[in-house]
Design a protein around this motif. Structure first.
Motif, PDB file in Angstrom:
ATOM      1  N   PHE A 177     -20.219 -40.278 -17.709  1.00  0.00           N
ATOM      2  CA  PHE A 177     -21.590 -40.637 -17.964  1.00  0.00           C
ATOM      3  C   PHE A 177     -22.211 -40.175 -16.246  1.00  0.00           C
ATOM      4  O   PHE A 177     -23.360 -39.989 -16.257  1.00  0.00           O
ATOM      5  CB  PHE A 177     -22.009 -42.083 -18.127  1.00  0.00           C
ATOM      6  N   ILE A 178     -21.528 -40.331 -15.377  1.00  0.00           N
ATOM      7  CA  ILE A 178     -21.933 -40.122 -13.986  1.00  0.00           C
ATOM      8  C   ILE A 178     -20.904 -39.070 -13.521  1.00  0.00           C
ATOM      9  O   ILE A 178     -19.727 -39.161 -13.687  1.00  0.00           O
ATOM     10  CB  ILE A 178     -22.103 -41.229 -13.083  1.00  0.00           C
ATOM     11  N   ARG A 179     -21.348 -38.250 -12.471  1.00  0.00           N
ATOM     12  CA  ARG A 179     -20.326 -37.164 -11.794  1.00  0.00           C
ATOM     13  C   ARG A 179     -20.467 -37.378 -10.360  1.00  0.00           C
ATOM     14  O   ARG A 179     -21.704 -37.168  -9.618  1.00  0.00           O
ATOM     15  CB  ARG A 179     -20.856 -35.815 -12.490  1.00  0.00           C
ATOM     16  N   PRO A 180     -19.414 -37.222  -9.836  1.00  0.00           N
ATOM     17  CA  PRO A 180     -19.480 -37.125  -8.448  1.00  0.00           C
ATOM     18  C   PRO A 180     -19.898 -35.799  -7.738  1.00  0.00           C
ATOM     19  O   PRO A 180     -19.965 -34.928  -8.298  1.00  0.00           O
ATOM     20  CB  PRO A 180     -17.838 -37.082  -7.946  1.00  0.00           C
ATOM     21  N   THR A 181     -20.859 -35.857  -6.802  1.00  0.00           N
ATOM     22  CA  THR A 181     -21.461 -34.639  -6.047  1.00  0.00           C
ATOM     23  C   THR A 181     -20.872 -34.276  -4.903  1.00  0.00           C
ATOM     24  O   THR A 181     -21.214 -33.148  -4.569  1.00  0.00           O
ATOM     25  CB  THR A 181     -22.899 -35.434  -5.426  1.00  0.00           C
ATOM     26  N   ARG A 186     -17.486 -40.592  -3.502  1.00  0.00           N
ATOM     27  CA  ARG A 186     -18.415 -41.850  -3.159  1.00  0.00           C
ATOM     28  C   ARG A 186     -19.959 -41.665  -3.721  1.00  0.00           C
ATOM     29  O   ARG A 186     -20.510 -42.720  -3.814  1.00  0.00           O
ATOM     30  CB  ARG A 186     -18.131 -41.992  -1.561  1.00  0.00           C
ATOM     31  N   ASN A 187     -20.355 -40.419  -3.797  1.00  0.00           N
ATOM     32  CA  ASN A 187     -21.749 -40.427  -3.971  1.00  0.00           C
ATOM     33  C   ASN A 187     -21.700 -39.827  -5.756  1.00  0.00           C
ATOM     34  O   ASN A 187     -21.018 -38.927  -5.855  1.00  0.00           O
ATOM     35  CB  ASN A 187     -22.385 -39.242  -3.327  1.00  0.00           C
ATOM     36  N   PHE A 188     -22.626 -40.125  -6.230  1.00  0.00           N
ATOM     37  CA  PHE A 188     -22.631 -39.626  -7.960  1.00  0.00           C
ATOM     38  C   PHE A 188     -24.075 -39.563  -8.360  1.00  0.00           C
ATOM     39  O   PHE A 188     -24.924 -39.991  -7.638  1.00  0.00           O
ATOM     40  CB  PHE A 188     -22.325 -40.681  -8.831  1.00  0.00           C
ATOM     41  N   LYS A 189     -24.217 -38.752  -9.396  1.00  0.00           N
ATOM     42  CA  LYS A 189     -25.389 -38.365  -9.970  1.00  0.00           C
ATOM     43  C   LYS A 189     -25.339 -38.575 -11.619  1.00  0.00           C
ATOM     44  O   LYS A 189     -24.010 -38.689 -12.132  1.00  0.00           O
ATOM     45  CB  LYS A 189     -25.773 -37.023  -9.619  1.00  0.00           C
ATOM     46  N   LEU A 190     -26.370 -38.548 -12.187  1.00  0.00           N
ATOM     47  CA  LEU A 190     -26.220 -38.820 -13.575  1.00  0.00           C
ATOM     48  C   LEU A 190     -25.891 -37.562 -14.404  1.00  0.00           C
ATOM     49  O   LEU A 190     -26.607 -36.390 -13.798  1.00  0.00           O
ATOM     50  CB  LEU A 190     -27.721 -39.533 -14.159  1.00  0.00           C
ATOM     51  N   ASP A 191     -25.336 -37.754 -15.295  1.00  0.00           N
ATOM     52  CA  ASP A 191     -24.737 -36.362 -16.047  1.00  0.00           C
ATOM     53  C   ASP A 191     -26.288 -35.747 -16.563  1.00  0.00           C
ATOM     54  O   ASP A 191     -26.958 -36.582 -17.260  1.00  0.00           O
ATOM     55  CB  ASP A 191     -23.748 -36.856 -17.273  1.00  0.00           C
ATOM     56  N   GLY A 192     -26.232 -34.634 -16.584  1.00  0.00           N
ATOM     57  CA  GLY A 192     -27.386 -33.794 -17.010  1.00  0.00           C
ATOM     58  C   GLY A 192     -27.747 -34.157 -18.589  1.00  0.00           C
ATOM     59  O   GLY A 192     -28.868 -34.082 -18.824  1.00  0.00           O
TER      60      GLY A 192
END
Length: 208
Positions: A177-181, A186-192
């Motif tokens: 549901f979230i992916r590492p950047t 440690r940093n994540f973004k929302l799945d597209g």
């Protein structure tokens, strides 16, 4: 050769206690049977995710419908690497040499104990806490304008401990549901796909 755990063809309480201390349930009057819910049973039951299943899923067996059991806990001539018996307690021999319990009674007792474990001994509250925090995180990331999030930034907006946020983020990452950047994880973004297709908290709850 005599075994101190068998007296008059009966398994002693000392042997039973060695197993019950490690969350086994000894079943039946003659104490030769046992059940113990496995890791995958708990994972599949609590998350509902198809990927939280053991290798037996290859054969169509769903972990949340599996009852790990044996009618011959103390007697085995194998030392399998993945055996769920307690190898430190050990086997009482290769041959089944105690009086056997009635199979129908054993089955009924196994089901009764299994239901008791589900109702009274699984950490439901912990999983429900994770579920609520996962919803809060995912919905916040959905409506917020930032692109990148970490434990510290979420902790300022979602008022629970960092350890709980970290645990929930691991679950969200495992479900993609979230992916590492970056490579630090440690940093994540929302799945597209979620960002473009999910618009409300109710939809987030349904998704999780």
């Amino acid at each position: 050769m005599k075994n101190r755990f068998i007296i008059d063809n009966k398994i002693t309480n000392e042997f039973v206690e060695a197993y019950t201390k490690t969350l086994y349930r000894i079943i039946g009057e003659n104490k030769h049977s046992s059940i113990k819910p496995c890791h995958w049973f708990e994972q599949r039951l609590m998350t509902g995710r198809k990927n939280r299943n053991c290798y037996k899923g290859i054969f169509g067996i769903q972990s949340h419908r599996c009852l790990q059991n044996t009618p011959s806990l103390p007697f085995c001539n194998q030392q399998c690497v993945f055996c769920w018996r307690d190898m430190e307690v050990g086997s009482l021999g290769n041959e089944f040499n105690v009086e056997a319990d009635d199979p129908k009674l054993l089955l009924n007792e196994m089901l009764r104990h299994h239901q008791d474990i589900i109702k009274n001994h699984l950490p439901l509250r912990r999983y429900l806490d994770n579920y609520e925090i996962m919803i809060d995180i995912l919905y916040f990331m959905l409506v917020d304008n930032n692109e990148i999030y970490n434990i510290n930034s979420l902790n300022k907006k979602i008022h629970v401990s960092k350890s709980k946020i970290e645990r929930a983020m691991i679950l969200l990452k495992n479900q993609e549901f979230i992916r590492p950047t970056d490579n630090t994880n440690r940093n994540f973004k929302l799945d597209g796909d979620i960002k473009c297709c999910i618009g409300s908290r109710e939809e987030v709850e349904t998704l999780i």
